[in-house]
Design a protein around this motif. Sequence first.
Motif, PDB file in Angstrom:
ATOM      1  N   PRO A 266       0.810  -1.226   0.000  1.00  0.00           N
ATOM      2  CA  PRO A 266       0.000   0.000   0.000  1.00  0.00           C
ATOM      3  C   PRO A 266       0.842   1.275   0.000  1.00  0.00           C
ATOM      4  CG  PRO A 266      -0.953  -1.610   1.495  1.00  0.00           C
ATOM      5  CD  PRO A 266       0.360  -2.178   1.039  1.00  0.00           C
ATOM      6  N   ASN A 267       1.947   1.282   0.738  1.00  0.00           N
ATOM      7  CA  ASN A 267       2.798   2.472   0.759  1.00  0.00           C
ATOM      8  C   ASN A 267       3.391   2.764  -0.618  1.00  0.00           C
ATOM      9  OD1 ASN A 267       2.326   3.001   3.436  1.00  0.00           O
ATOM     10  ND2 ASN A 267       4.250   2.118   4.179  1.00  0.00           N
ATOM     11  N   MET A 268       3.807   1.712  -1.317  1.00  0.00           N
ATOM     12  CA  MET A 268       4.336   1.897  -2.674  1.00  0.00           C
ATOM     13  C   MET A 268       3.255   2.461  -3.595  1.00  0.00           C
ATOM     14  SD  MET A 268       6.441  -1.700  -2.845  1.00  0.00           S
ATOM     15  CE  MET A 268       6.945  -1.603  -4.560  1.00  0.00           C
ATOM     16  N   LEU A 269       2.042   1.950  -3.458  1.00  0.00           N
ATOM     17  CA  LEU A 269       0.941   2.429  -4.292  1.00  0.00           C
ATOM     18  C   LEU A 269       0.619   3.887  -3.981  1.00  0.00           C
ATOM     19  CD1 LEU A 269      -1.282   1.914  -6.370  1.00  0.00           C
ATOM     20  CD2 LEU A 269      -2.724   1.047  -4.507  1.00  0.00           C
TER      21      LEU A 269
ATOM     22  N   PHE B 106       8.730  -6.781   0.492  1.00  0.00           N
ATOM     23  CA  PHE B 106       9.022  -5.442   0.011  1.00  0.00           C
ATOM     24  C   PHE B 106       9.639  -4.641   1.160  1.00  0.00           C
ATOM     25  CE2 PHE B 106       5.528  -6.910  -2.674  1.00  0.00           C
ATOM     26  CZ  PHE B 106       6.010  -6.608  -3.937  1.00  0.00           C
ATOM     27  N   ARG B 107      10.586  -3.793   0.803  1.00  0.00           N
ATOM     28  CA  ARG B 107      11.264  -3.014   1.837  1.00  0.00           C
ATOM     29  C   ARG B 107      11.485  -1.588   1.357  1.00  0.00           C
ATOM     30  NH1 ARG B 107      16.527  -1.667   2.847  1.00  0.00           N
ATOM     31  NH2 ARG B 107      17.266  -2.946   1.099  1.00  0.00           N
ATOM     32  N   ALA B 108      11.107  -0.637   2.183  1.00  0.00           N
ATOM     33  CA  ALA B 108      11.459   0.755   1.913  1.00  0.00           C
ATOM     34  C   ALA B 108      12.903   0.968   2.363  1.00  0.00           C
ATOM     35  CB  ALA B 108      10.521   1.703   2.664  1.00  0.00           C
ATOM     36  N   THR B 109      13.705   1.609   1.521  1.00  0.00           N
ATOM     37  CA  THR B 109      15.129   1.768   1.847  1.00  0.00           C
ATOM     38  C   THR B 109      15.353   2.836   2.908  1.00  0.00           C
ATOM     39  OG1 THR B 109      15.443   3.385   0.068  1.00  0.00           O
ATOM     40  CG2 THR B 109      15.789   1.062  -0.476  1.00  0.00           C
ATOM     41  N   GLY B 110      14.323   3.633   3.184  1.00  0.00           N
ATOM     42  CA  GLY B 110      14.473   4.697   4.173  1.00  0.00           C
ATOM     43  C   GLY B 110      14.987   5.998   3.593  1.00  0.00           C
TER      44      GLY B 110
ATOM     45  N   ASN C 113       5.442  11.049   5.061  1.00  0.00           N
ATOM     46  CA  ASN C 113       6.811  10.572   5.256  1.00  0.00           C
ATOM     47  C   ASN C 113       6.860   9.123   5.766  1.00  0.00           C
ATOM     48  OD1 ASN C 113       8.163  12.907   4.413  1.00  0.00           O
ATOM     49  ND2 ASN C 113       7.845  13.886   6.421  1.00  0.00           N
ATOM     50  N   GLU C 114       5.746   8.637   6.337  1.00  0.00           N
ATOM     51  CA  GLU C 114       5.726   7.261   6.853  1.00  0.00           C
ATOM     52  C   GLU C 114       5.771   6.228   5.717  1.00  0.00           C
ATOM     53  OE1 GLU C 114       2.407   6.729   9.403  1.00  0.00           O
ATOM     54  OE2 GLU C 114       3.119   8.160  10.913  1.00  0.00           O
TER      55      GLU C 114
END
Length: 451
Positions: free
Chosen positions: A214-217, A424-428, A446-447
């Motif tokens: 969902p965050n990627m979308l 899936f991983r957010a790189t930060g 930002n989250e």
Amino acid sequence: MGLLDRIDGQKKLQAQAENQPEVKEAAEVRSEEIVEDPYLEVKRRIHTAIIDEMNKSGKTITDRDVMYKLVDDKVNDDEFLVPRIDREKVATQLFNDIMGYGPIEELVQNPAYSEIMVNGPDNVYVEEKGKLKLTDIKFRDEEHLMNIINRIVSNIGRHVDEASPMVDARLADGSRVNAIIPPLSLVGPVLTIRKFGKKPITAQQLLQFGSMTPNMLHFLEACVKGKLNIVVAGGTGSGKTTLLNVLSSYIPEDERIVTIEDAAEVQLKQNHVITLEARPANLEGKGAVTIRNLVKNALRMRPDRIIVGEVRSEETLDMLQAMNTGHDGSLTTTHANSPRDTVARLETMVLMSGMELPLRAIRDQISSAIDLIVQQSRLRDGTRKITSITEIIGMEGDVVSMQDLFVYETDGTVDASGKFVGKFRATGVRPNCLEKIRGNGVTVNNEWFTN
């Protein structure tokens, strides 16, 4: 009932109940003996009788219902001695040969199959849930297959013969069809149909399929609304056009959109959409209208957004210039295995335009035109995933500088269902493009960039 549902009695009923049309594994099919069609000669006689009847009347039957009634009447005529139990099956097969796709009609009509590949008369493959499988369907011979190919391409105003042995076109429902015949093909006529979904896949379905988080979308939605220039990269069948459709759906209603494609596949629900489609050369080799011609023309049509279905050649330079000259928010796809490969391929395609530009100038164009590369992949288990979302942040010396924002990681292990275990991983990393997105009035959380 269709042809596939009648062949194998109880086994077919079970497959139908499970809503899984039977497609045999390749090894199983190859081990079976080829069964000769017992009604082959009868169908030929009935077909000849129908042609003779149309010749006598001087009328060509184009109405499918009228043709089916004629075929059904002939099959039920006692003259042809078709057993009553098999008459419906014979009538369906004969009707499909005359008006439809012949033996592959059932596959074309079945929504479970996204692609149909005919490799000569004896090998028909389908793609189901991202995996290729060999079916038990066969054509009578190469002539039978050629008749079906000729009917398909002639209905869309194209032709295929030894002088012009390749054709790539779009069917009435939007599906793409490609045919290549001898002498170029050494296995006989080859027909490939990429089916066009009647209902485009939605963003929510991609989430259900596990193609992204969902965050990627949310981030991609903000990027489209915030007018970032995005390239969707990936291999054949990786889902690039599907993702392009989803991203395009986020373009606001009050913007003028021009889509440019070889074969129209992008499905937009907005009202102000102009769809342009390239045209191949005619029999004399004249009259071709290329993607590059259409991109140049689109710049004169006052578009807010330009969507190019796929850049694969000299039109790349014009697309980059459009992105650099006030057409922010443009979208396109290209074939590449990674974001770095995407940049390299864009360089190569710009050079194909014939402009003798230094690589530094080309890379400057790419780094200033493109904001985001979304890498789409089809994994070996058949699933399609966004494996990375990468931001282009400028130049470092002579190298285009990039940073990954989201990545998909897997160690190669599979679960009980045969699917890869990954996450899936957010790189930060905080994207540099946030300022541009917010400057276009789009809210960013930002989250999204934290795990």
